[in-house]
Design an enzyme around this catalytic site. Sequence first.
Site, PDB file in Angstrom:
ATOM      1  N   LYS A  78      -5.206   9.639   1.635  1.00 58.80           N
ATOM      2  CA  LYS A  78      -3.878   9.257   2.133  1.00 58.80           C
ATOM      3  C   LYS A  78      -2.891  10.436   2.111  1.00 58.80           C
ATOM      4  O   LYS A  78      -3.153  11.479   1.494  1.00 58.80           O
ATOM      5  CB  LYS A  78      -3.350   8.096   1.287  1.00 58.80           C
ATOM      6  CG  LYS A  78      -4.198   6.824   1.398  1.00 58.80           C
ATOM      7  CD  LYS A  78      -3.544   5.651   0.669  1.00 58.80           C
ATOM      8  CE  LYS A  78      -4.381   4.401   0.771  1.00 58.80           C
ATOM      9  NZ  LYS A  78      -3.701   3.223   0.147  1.00 58.80           N
ATOM     10  N   TYR A 109      -4.137  -2.021   8.995  1.00 55.18           N
ATOM     11  CA  TYR A 109      -3.706  -2.867   7.871  1.00 55.18           C
ATOM     12  C   TYR A 109      -3.235  -4.244   8.346  1.00 55.18           C
ATOM     13  O   TYR A 109      -2.481  -4.906   7.622  1.00 55.18           O
ATOM     14  CB  TYR A 109      -2.596  -2.159   7.099  1.00 55.18           C
ATOM     15  CG  TYR A 109      -3.097  -1.091   6.137  1.00 55.18           C
ATOM     16  CD1 TYR A 109      -3.973  -1.415   5.105  1.00 55.18           C
ATOM     17  CD2 TYR A 109      -2.680   0.232   6.253  1.00 55.18           C
ATOM     18  CE1 TYR A 109      -4.427  -0.445   4.211  1.00 55.18           C
ATOM     19  CE2 TYR A 109      -3.130   1.199   5.361  1.00 55.18           C
ATOM     20  CZ  TYR A 109      -4.008   0.850   4.352  1.00 55.18           C
ATOM     21  OH  TYR A 109      -4.451   1.801   3.450  1.00 55.18           O
ATOM     22  N   ASN A 161      -1.356   5.920  -3.471  1.00 53.91           N
ATOM     23  CA  ASN A 161      -2.493   5.854  -4.404  1.00 53.91           C
ATOM     24  C   ASN A 161      -3.696   6.662  -3.920  1.00 53.91           C
ATOM     25  O   ASN A 161      -4.834   6.380  -4.280  1.00 53.91           O
ATOM     26  CB  ASN A 161      -2.838   4.402  -4.732  1.00 53.91           C
ATOM     27  CG  ASN A 161      -3.362   3.621  -3.535  1.00 53.91           C
ATOM     28  OD1 ASN A 161      -3.351   4.109  -2.412  1.00 53.91           O
ATOM     29  ND2 ASN A 161      -3.836   2.414  -3.776  1.00 53.91           N
ATOM     30  N   HIS A 219      -8.020   5.085   0.166  1.00 53.79           N
ATOM     31  CA  HIS A 219      -8.386   3.712   0.535  1.00 53.79           C
ATOM     32  C   HIS A 219      -9.894   3.635   0.601  1.00 53.79           C
ATOM     33  O   HIS A 219     -10.546   4.590   1.022  1.00 53.79           O
ATOM     34  CB  HIS A 219      -7.801   3.343   1.910  1.00 53.79           C
ATOM     35  CG  HIS A 219      -8.424   2.101   2.491  1.00 53.79           C
ATOM     36  ND1 HIS A 219      -7.979   0.842   2.170  1.00 53.79           N
ATOM     37  CD2 HIS A 219      -9.496   1.920   3.318  1.00 53.79           C
ATOM     38  CE1 HIS A 219      -8.738  -0.054   2.795  1.00 53.79           C
ATOM     39  NE2 HIS A 219      -9.663   0.574   3.498  1.00 53.79           N
ATOM     40  N   GLU A 273     -14.067  -1.272   9.699  1.00 54.45           N
ATOM     41  CA  GLU A 273     -13.159  -0.140   9.467  1.00 54.45           C
ATOM     42  C   GLU A 273     -13.770   1.179   9.948  1.00 54.45           C
ATOM     43  O   GLU A 273     -13.065   2.035  10.487  1.00 54.45           O
ATOM     44  CB  GLU A 273     -12.793  -0.069   7.980  1.00 54.45           C
ATOM     45  CG  GLU A 273     -11.932  -1.250   7.544  1.00 54.45           C
ATOM     46  CD  GLU A 273     -11.526  -1.194   6.080  1.00 54.45           C
ATOM     47  OE1 GLU A 273     -11.951  -0.267   5.350  1.00 54.45           O
ATOM     48  OE2 GLU A 273     -10.764  -2.094   5.666  1.00 54.45           O
TER      49      GLU A 273
HETATM   50  P1  CMP Z   1      -5.319   0.074   0.122  1.00 57.17           P
HETATM   51  O1  CMP Z   1      -6.638  -0.032  -0.562  1.00 57.17           O
HETATM   52  O2  CMP Z   1      -5.153   1.144   1.128  1.00 57.17           O
HETATM   53  O3  CMP Z   1      -4.979  -1.335   0.806  1.00 57.17           O
HETATM   54  C1  CMP Z   1      -3.647  -1.807   0.984  1.00 57.17           C
HETATM   55  C2  CMP Z   1      -2.650  -0.915   0.353  1.00 57.17           C
HETATM   56  O4  CMP Z   1      -1.347  -1.430   0.196  1.00 57.17           O
HETATM   57  C3  CMP Z   1      -3.080  -0.581  -1.051  1.00 57.17           C
HETATM   58  O5  CMP Z   1      -4.195   0.289  -1.004  1.00 57.17           O
HETATM   59  C4  CMP Z   1      -1.807   0.002  -1.643  1.00 57.17           C
HETATM   60  O6  CMP Z   1      -1.725   1.401  -1.520  1.00 57.17           O
HETATM   61  C5  CMP Z   1      -0.699  -0.607  -0.771  1.00 57.17           C
HETATM   62  N1  CMP Z   1       0.270  -1.341  -1.544  1.00 57.17           N
HETATM   63  C6  CMP Z   1       1.575  -1.064  -1.584  1.00 57.17           C
HETATM   64  N2  CMP Z   1       2.208  -1.933  -2.368  1.00 57.17           N
HETATM   65  C7  CMP Z   1       1.283  -2.792  -2.833  1.00 57.17           C
HETATM   66  C8  CMP Z   1       1.329  -3.932  -3.705  1.00 57.17           C
HETATM   67  N3  CMP Z   1       2.481  -4.364  -4.254  1.00 57.17           N
HETATM   68  N4  CMP Z   1       0.176  -4.577  -3.968  1.00 57.17           N
HETATM   69  C9  CMP Z   1      -1.007  -4.160  -3.389  1.00 57.17           C
HETATM   70  N5  CMP Z   1      -1.080  -3.086  -2.571  1.00 57.17           N
HETATM   71  C10 CMP Z   1       0.040  -2.422  -2.295  1.00 57.17           C
END
Ligand code: CMP
Length: 140
Positions: A11, A51, A114, A117, A128
């Site tokens: 990311k 998403y 984070n 993904h 995906e």
């Molecule tokens: P990802 O695995 O990319 O899938 C959805 C993403 O939403 C997740 O990682 C997080 O980076 C992002 N995200 C942001 N805020 C939240 C939240 N409160 N709870 C879960 N995912 C979140």
Amino acid sequence: MAVERTLSIIKPDATRRNLTGKINAVIEDAGLRIVAQKRVALTRAQAEGFYAVHKERSFFGELVDFMISGPVVVQALEGENAVATYREVMGATNPANADEGTIRKQFAESIEANSVHGSDSLENAAIEISYFFAQTEIVG
Ligand code: CMP
């Protein structure tokens, strides 16, 4: 166990800090092979489409803004049990809950920023991967 493929995205928080190589080293050290990889600037439409499952969530708008805030590296990973293996290697979504040694424990800044993904099921992995890669771009 079976050989599987999963979709990974490095990311914008990680590309911004020049961490692609360090994250790839963790992936390869875990026995996963990077069988396709490209660095791209997602369009808003691409990020929203990727998403779409989260579009009713309160964080959807911020998530899309974040994913288009800088380059990402999309990857197809291959290996035994790749979907579950990569989820272990990534660690918990929220880095505060991630185990030692995981990518998110080492590198993530927050639940949103984070660093990576990974697909959450084999079915979603196929969807995906095909969202970003043609079959001819994946070289096992
Ligand atoms: P990802 O695995 O990319 O899938 C959805 C993403 O939403 C997740 O990682 C997080 O980076 C992002 N995200 C942001 N805020 C939240 C939240 N409160 N709870 C879960 N995912 C979140």
